[in-house]
Scaffold this active site. Structure first.
Site, short mmCIF file in Angstrom:
data_model
loop_
_atom_site.label_atom_id
_atom_site.label_comp_id
_atom_site.label_asym_id
_atom_site.label_seq_id
_atom_site.Cartn_x
_atom_site.Cartn_y
_atom_site.Cartn_z
N ASP A 1 0.86 -1.18 0.00
CA ASP A 1 0.00 0.00 0.00
C ASP A 1 0.89 1.23 0.00
O ASP A 1 1.94 1.24 0.66
CB ASP A 1 -0.93 0.02 1.22
N THR B 1 -10.58 8.87 8.61
CA THR B 1 -11.73 8.33 7.89
C THR B 1 -11.60 6.84 7.60
O THR B 1 -12.56 6.21 7.17
CB THR B 1 -11.92 9.07 6.55
N LYS C 1 0.28 2.79 6.10
CA LYS C 1 -0.62 1.67 6.35
C LYS C 1 0.12 0.34 6.45
O LYS C 1 -0.23 -0.51 7.27
CB LYS C 1 -1.68 1.59 5.25
N CYS D 1 -15.46 3.85 -2.54
CA CYS D 1 -15.96 4.01 -1.17
C CYS D 1 -16.00 5.47 -0.73
O CYS D 1 -16.85 5.87 0.05
CB CYS D 1 -15.11 3.20 -0.20
N CYS E 1 -21.39 20.07 -4.94
CA CYS E 1 -21.47 18.73 -4.36
C CYS E 1 -20.33 18.60 -3.36
O CYS E 1 -19.77 19.60 -2.92
CB CYS E 1 -21.42 17.65 -5.44
#
EC number: 2.7.7.80
Length: 437
Positions: A103, A110, A127, A229, A391
């Site tokens: 990663d 979040t 990560k 996501c 948005c």
């Protein structure tokens, strides 16, 4: 007396720092010794391993020989997020001998609702290091290898070739094609999972004569139709279910068990807590990469092929001309000047409830694209002045403006304009106290 106390504190702090350094060195020595010992003991289980894995060793599907297969195997988990965390966790618990974690990203707040190998203390860390730390505490008998890189056509083959199986726990189309093609070229199974909102999918590509990803999807979807996501949301438990099942499929492949999800797609509906198992189309005879005469024999530029970035980070569409857009600074000046206008927020009602700019009205993007409320918007525009569309990040607002422009032109209305960067740009550039999510 006070000076003596300060001196004692300094001495104790110095002693503690020294002891921590010594402890770190001893821990590293222990890890090195264990790795050396384990590499020389791949043909038998030690007493610790027998006790640790006893509840699965007694299964007839595993036994001692099955546990040894797991011990000798290596798996690369690509993505240390919502899918990668549970997958890596159960692979480590099962005793996979070497687990690679790949990663490029760092832990953010979040992430924590679904990426449960990371903690609040991990925020800001890479990560891969966060996962490595957790897994090594869980199981010191196995080897954890970290790859803090972004997977590309230049490094994919070299990175994947030393592993037996690859787990695709990513969240973007370009990387899916890259992993598929690399696994086909290297003849490695690819355990692929995805999760979005309250639904998940799982299958195994390039295994036992089954299709690869390109067999089913020869061409990538248009970028504006892809939701990740970050845009669509996801419930953490959904990623947990799919990630754990990815670990299960990986273990079954290693053990040589039947029932691997090759040529089949598992669908999980979190709304109803139901599973469906669909038969996929067979391997494509003229597949560009896995057929007998492939047209692709090396990795390509997947960002160019997919017209999108090979990253799980939120992407930024660029669908409109500059004159169809307005910056947050320009909109702020307009609003403060009390110029009559209409501000349309195209986020979903649940997101609109989280936060909204003053005087904005909520018309979700689906209601615009499906013409459910476009008449309402044009009527308001006829009396309310110029229309600006906002948005969360400036993507859906572009889709809305593109859809509304023709309708506005037909009715002689001033063309709508998109606010560049959306509410994220408002927080970053105008009001840092405005909620960001």
């Amino acid at each position: 007396m006070e000076v003596d106390g300060e001196t004692q504190i300094e001495e104790l702090e110095c002693d503690i720092r020294t002891l921590r350094k010594q402890l770190k060195a001893k821990v590293q020595q222990l890890k090195t010794l264990k790795k050396h010992f384990q590499k020389n003991c791949i043909n038998k289980l030690n007493n610790n391993e027998i006790a640790r894995y006893s509840r699965q060793i007694i299964l007839s599907e595993i036994g001692v020989q099955g546990q040894l297969k797991l011990k000798r195997s290596s798996v690369l988990v690509v993505g240390a997020g919502g899918l990668g965390c549970p997958s890596a966790l159960y692979l480590a618990g099962a005793g996979i001998g070497r687990i690679g974690i790949l990663d490029y990203d760092e832990v953010e707040l979040t992430n924590l609702h679904r990426q449960l190998l990371h903690t609040e203390c991990s925020v800001g860390l890479t990560k891969v290091e966060s996962v490595r730390s957790y897994l090594e505490e869980l199981n010191s008998q196995i080897e954890i290898v970290t790859h803090h890189i972004q997977l590309t056509s230049d490094n994919a083959l070299q990175t994947l070739e030393s592993y037996d199986i690859v787990v695709d726990a990513t969240d973007n189309v370009a990387t899916r094609y890259l992993l598929n093609d690399a696994c086909v070229l290297l003849k490695k199974p690819l355990v692929s999972g995805s999760a979005l909102q309250l639904e998940g999918q799982l299958t195994v590509y390039n295994f036992n004569g089954g299709p690869c990803y390109r067999c089913l999807f020869p061409n990538p979807p248009p970028p504006e139709t892809v939701t990740n996501c970050g845009d669509g949301g996801v419930l953490g438990a959904i990623t947990g279910v799919i990630g754990a099942l990815q670990a299960l499929e990986t273990i079954k492949i290693i053990l040589g068990n039947s029932g691997v999800l090759s040529g089949r797609l598992l669908l999980f509906d979190g709304h109803q807590s139901t599973f469906r198992n669909l038969k996929l189309r067979p391997k494509k005879a003229d597949c560009a990469v896995c057929s007998d005469n492939p047209s692709l024999t090396k990795l390509i530029d997947y960002e160019q092929f997919c017209s999108m970035k090979a990253t799980d980070k939120d992407s930024h569409l660029n669908l409109l001309a500059p004159h169809e857009r307005i910056t947050v600074q320009e909109y702020k000046s307009l609003a403060e000047s009390n110029v009559p206008h209409l501000l349309v927020d195209v986020r979903g009602a649940n997101q609109f409830e989280i936060c909204q700019l003053p005087a904005s009205i909520n018309v979700p993007i689906d209601d615009i694209l499906k013409n459910r409320r476009t008449a309402e918007v044009t009527q308001l525009a006829a009396t309310g002045g110029p229309v600006f569309v906002v948005c969360r990040r400036g993507n859906d607002s572009q889709l809305a403006v593109r859809h509304l422009s023709q309708l506005f032109q037909e009715q002689g209305l001033a063309p709508p304009r998109d606010i560049v960067g959306g509410l994220h740009a408002w927080t970053h550039n105008i009001d840092p106290e405005f909620p960001i999510y």
